[in-house]
Write a protein that holds these residues in place. Structure first.
Motif, mmCIF file in Angstrom:
data_model
loop_
_atom_site.group_PDB
_atom_site.id
_atom_site.type_symbol
_atom_site.label_atom_id
_atom_site.label_comp_id
_atom_site.label_asym_id
_atom_site.label_seq_id
_atom_site.Cartn_x
_atom_site.Cartn_y
_atom_site.Cartn_z
ATOM 1 N N ALA A 1 0.802 -1.223 0.000
ATOM 2 C CA ALA A 1 0.000 0.000 0.000
ATOM 3 C C ALA A 1 0.840 1.282 0.000
ATOM 4 C CB ALA A 1 -0.971 -0.012 1.176
ATOM 5 N N PRO A 2 1.886 1.385 0.867
ATOM 6 C CA PRO A 2 2.676 2.626 0.843
ATOM 7 C C PRO A 2 3.334 2.895 -0.501
ATOM 8 C CG PRO A 2 3.106 1.385 2.848
ATOM 9 C CD PRO A 2 2.314 0.490 1.952
ATOM 10 N N TRP A 3 3.770 1.843 -1.187
ATOM 11 C CA TRP A 3 4.429 2.025 -2.480
ATOM 12 C C TRP A 3 3.424 2.501 -3.526
ATOM 13 C CZ3 TRP A 3 9.449 2.145 -2.114
ATOM 14 C CH2 TRP A 3 10.077 1.407 -1.108
ATOM 15 N N VAL A 4 2.223 1.951 -3.446
ATOM 16 C CA VAL A 4 1.163 2.414 -4.352
ATOM 17 C C VAL A 4 0.864 3.881 -4.079
ATOM 18 C CG1 VAL A 4 -1.257 2.147 -5.012
ATOM 19 C CG2 VAL A 4 0.134 0.124 -4.558
ATOM 20 N N GLY A 5 0.683 4.205 -2.797
ATOM 21 C CA GLY A 5 0.380 5.578 -2.423
ATOM 22 C C GLY A 5 1.472 6.551 -2.816
ATOM 23 N N ALA A 6 2.725 6.146 -2.612
ATOM 24 C CA ALA A 6 3.853 7.026 -2.961
ATOM 25 C C ALA A 6 3.884 7.306 -4.460
ATOM 26 C CB ALA A 6 5.165 6.383 -2.512
ATOM 27 N N THR A 7 3.639 6.270 -5.249
ATOM 28 C CA THR A 7 3.612 6.438 -6.703
ATOM 29 C C THR A 7 2.527 7.428 -7.122
ATOM 30 O OG1 THR A 7 4.400 4.171 -7.016
ATOM 31 C CG2 THR A 7 3.342 5.236 -8.902
ATOM 32 N N LEU A 8 1.344 7.256 -6.532
ATOM 33 C CA LEU A 8 0.222 8.136 -6.865
ATOM 34 C C LEU A 8 0.466 9.564 -6.405
ATOM 35 C CD1 LEU A 8 -2.697 5.721 -5.911
ATOM 36 C CD2 LEU A 8 -1.892 6.269 -8.197
ATOM 37 N N ALA A 9 1.077 9.714 -5.210
ATOM 38 C CA ALA A 9 1.342 11.055 -4.690
ATOM 39 C C ALA A 9 2.322 11.804 -5.594
ATOM 40 C CB ALA A 9 1.903 10.964 -3.273
ATOM 41 N N VAL A 10 3.397 11.137 -5.991
ATOM 42 C CA VAL A 10 4.381 11.763 -6.878
ATOM 43 C C VAL A 10 3.737 12.121 -8.205
ATOM 44 C CG1 VAL A 10 6.504 11.368 -8.189
ATOM 45 C CG2 VAL A 10 6.359 10.633 -5.803
ATOM 46 N N PHE A 11 2.923 11.211 -8.722
ATOM 47 C CA PHE A 11 2.235 11.444 -9.997
ATOM 48 C C PHE A 11 1.323 12.670 -9.906
ATOM 49 C CE2 PHE A 11 -1.745 10.815 -12.374
ATOM 50 C CZ PHE A 11 -1.256 10.770 -13.672
ATOM 51 N N CYS A 12 0.515 12.726 -8.826
ATOM 52 C CA CYS A 12 -0.475 13.801 -8.699
ATOM 53 C C CYS A 12 0.186 15.153 -8.448
ATOM 54 C CB CYS A 12 -1.450 13.466 -7.570
ATOM 55 S SG CYS A 12 -2.904 14.517 -7.538
ATOM 56 N N ILE A 13 1.178 15.175 -7.566
ATOM 57 C CA ILE A 13 1.859 16.442 -7.270
ATOM 58 C C ILE A 13 2.573 16.965 -8.507
ATOM 59 C CG2 ILE A 13 3.733 17.492 -5.935
ATOM 60 C CD1 ILE A 13 2.974 15.607 -3.637
ATOM 61 N N SER A 14 3.242 16.074 -9.209
ATOM 62 C CA SER A 14 3.954 16.476 -10.424
ATOM 63 C C SER A 14 2.997 17.022 -11.476
ATOM 64 C CB SER A 14 4.728 15.288 -11.002
ATOM 65 O OG SER A 14 5.663 14.784 -10.070
ATOM 66 N N LEU A 15 1.859 16.337 -11.635
ATOM 67 C CA LEU A 15 0.879 16.768 -12.629
ATOM 68 C C LEU A 15 0.287 18.129 -12.266
ATOM 69 C CD1 LEU A 15 -0.217 15.559 -15.263
ATOM 70 C CD2 LEU A 15 -2.176 14.690 -13.959
ATOM 71 N N ASN A 16 0.033 18.322 -10.983
ATOM 72 C CA ASN A 16 -0.494 19.614 -10.528
ATOM 73 C C ASN A 16 0.502 20.739 -10.773
ATOM 74 O OD1 ASN A 16 -3.214 19.873 -9.063
ATOM 75 N ND2 ASN A 16 -2.461 17.920 -8.304
ATOM 76 N N LEU A 17 1.740 20.514 -10.399
ATOM 77 C CA LEU A 17 2.750 21.556 -10.570
ATOM 78 C C LEU A 17 2.968 21.878 -12.047
ATOM 79 C CD1 LEU A 17 5.394 20.445 -7.904
ATOM 80 C CD2 LEU A 17 3.831 22.393 -7.776
ATOM 81 N N LEU A 18 2.810 20.869 -12.888
ATOM 82 C CA LEU A 18 3.005 21.065 -14.322
ATOM 83 C C LEU A 18 1.828 21.792 -14.971
ATOM 84 C CD1 LEU A 18 4.747 20.428 -16.861
ATOM 85 C CD2 LEU A 18 3.449 18.285 -17.067
ATOM 86 N N LEU A 19 0.602 21.435 -14.549
ATOM 87 C CA LEU A 19 -0.590 21.930 -15.253
ATOM 88 C C LEU A 19 -1.290 23.109 -14.582
ATOM 89 C CD1 LEU A 19 -2.237 18.544 -16.338
ATOM 90 C CD2 LEU A 19 -0.694 20.013 -17.646
ATOM 91 N N LEU A 20 -1.167 23.242 -13.255
ATOM 92 C CA LEU A 20 -1.898 24.306 -12.562
ATOM 93 C C LEU A 20 -1.616 25.713 -13.111
ATOM 94 C CD1 LEU A 20 -2.020 23.275 -8.781
ATOM 95 C CD2 LEU A 20 -3.953 23.906 -10.226
#
Length: 415
Positions: free
Chosen positions: A359-378
């Motif tokens: 679970a933590p590895w899944v969550g970490a992957t998703l967190a990095v993905f979401c934060i990166s996407l936000n910083l790129l697109l916001l």
């Protein structure tokens, strides 16, 4: 057994309606009193405090629930688990207060209005006192539904009566916090007396155990919350309070829908699934598949209805000032379906099958993905980027967890 689960799902549905429908009934009044700007400011404070709430909860809503469910008739063990979890949550509560104080030295939003954040964070005291995890483990959550309902009703009544002008905006989170504390105190007394918990006894070995068992789930909750809450956190950096207010308005509705639709099913079937996988892998898998199909259909209908009804809902709940929230709510409308599937795969799948270490590895992957996407697109897409990143993260969670369940095999539940 089936009737008890249906009873718990129904009770939890009523509980979540109390938790989210009553506050939703208050929103038409409070959103108009505060206006989009102050409403966004209060929403942002609640968003920041949500990170501290994660620390206090620590994943006990699943890890401690599982421990109680598997303890069976061992009352002595249940007593040790109970006081160990309460002690751990109290220590984490103190830690959360310290973190908020430290943040006030670095975050201008907090230092400019410290009372708002203090009043908001007090709600975590109620979360420490309300032992929902114990009741879920005993599969007797229905007995707490009415207490929670009256607590929410009291809070809503006081908000309507006391918050009459913009200068009183801080009373809104304060009343919510105080009602949470009142419900928590009553719930704690009830559980201690009804289940004969006994006097406070802290076994440090048990304290270490509950923290260790809950840690993987806590880490996953942290990462998952990063991709569900970071959208608004980062939006507050790139946008003004009124824009945050429009997003907060739609987000509150979606979260309310998710909690009313998803949480009753998830929390009710979780102890039963753990016990089924403990006895028979095949039985547990068949039950999980059945829950996935039925819940998926129901949540898909809810998502479709949310998209269609968005204009009417925003108009009725928030009024003309929040018409910009209609498109946001429509963007977020797939989330009830996606969150339902993702929650069932992760909680009912990974946790019940003893695969929570992933679970933590899944969550970490998703967190990095979401934060990166936000910083790129916001900076370019604004609110649409916050919506899109949340939706794509939920889809990615379904794909990753589904792959793990198919390739890593099944394990019986064990402590």
């Amino acid at each position: 057994m089936a009737s008890r689960i249906v009873k718990n799902i129904t009770a939890l549905g009523v509980l979540q309606i109390a938790n989210y429908l009553i506050p939703l009934l208050v929103l038409p009044i409070i959103s108009r009193v505060l206006g989009a700007t102050l409403f966004g400011g209060v929403g942002y404070a609640q968003n920041i405090v949500s990170y501290l709430t994660l620390i206090v909860n620590y994943g006990f809503e699943y890890s401690a629930t599982r421990q109680i469910a598997l303890a069976g008739e061992d009352k002595a063990r249940k007593q040790k688990i109970f006081w160990a979890v309460i002690s751990a949550k109290t220590m984490l509560l103190v830690l959360s207060f310290i973190i908020l104080v430290l943040l006030s030295f670095f975050v201008e939003r907090i230092s400019c209005d410290p009372r708002l954040y203090i009043y908001t964070v007090l709600t975590n005291i109620g979360l420490v006192l309300f032992p929902t995890w114990y009741l879920q483990g005993e599969q007797q959550v229905d007995k707490m539904a009415w207490a929670n309902f009256f607590g929410k009703l009291l809070g809503a009544t006081l908000i309507i009566a006391l918050v009459r002008e913009t200068a009183e905006y801080r009373l809104y989170p304060l009343i919510l916090s105080l009602s949470s504390i009142v419900v928590g105190i009553g719930s704690m007394i009830y559980v201690i007396r009804h289940f004969h918990i006994g006097k406070f006894v802290l076994k440090y070995q048990m304290l270490s155990e509950v923290l260790k068992v809950g840690f993987p789930i806590f880490m996953n909750n942290v990462f998952v919350s990063l991709y569900t809450m970071v959208n608004m956190t980062l939006l507050g950096i790139f946008a003004t309070d009124d824009v945050v207010g429009y997003f907060s308005a739609a987000q509150r509705l979606i979260i309310a829908i998710n909690m009313i639709v998803v949480l009753p099913i998830s929390t009710s079937v979780y102890p039963e699934l753990c016990q089924r996988f403990e006895k028979s892998k095949q039985n547990g898998e068949q039950y999980l598949k059945r829950i996935l199909i039925l819940s998926g259909i129901a949540s898909a209908i809810v998502s479709l209805f949310t998209f269609i009804a968005a204009p009417l809902v925003i108009h009725l709940v928030y009024g003309e000032e929040y018409m910009a929230s209609i498109e946001i709510l429509q963007w977020l409308s797939p989330l009830p379906f996606l969150v339902m599937i993702a929650t069932l795969l992760t909680v009912q799948g990974l946790y019940s099958m003893g695969l929570q270490r992933y679970a933590p590895w899944v969550g970490a992957t998703l967190a990095v993905f979401c934060i990166s996407l936000n910083l790129l697109l916001l900076p370019h897409l604004g609110i649409k980027a916050a919506c899109l990143s949340w939706i794509l993260a939920e889809i990615l969670e379904c794909l990753i967890v589904g792959t793990i369940l198919l390739t890593k095999g099944r394990k019986s539940c064990s402590i």
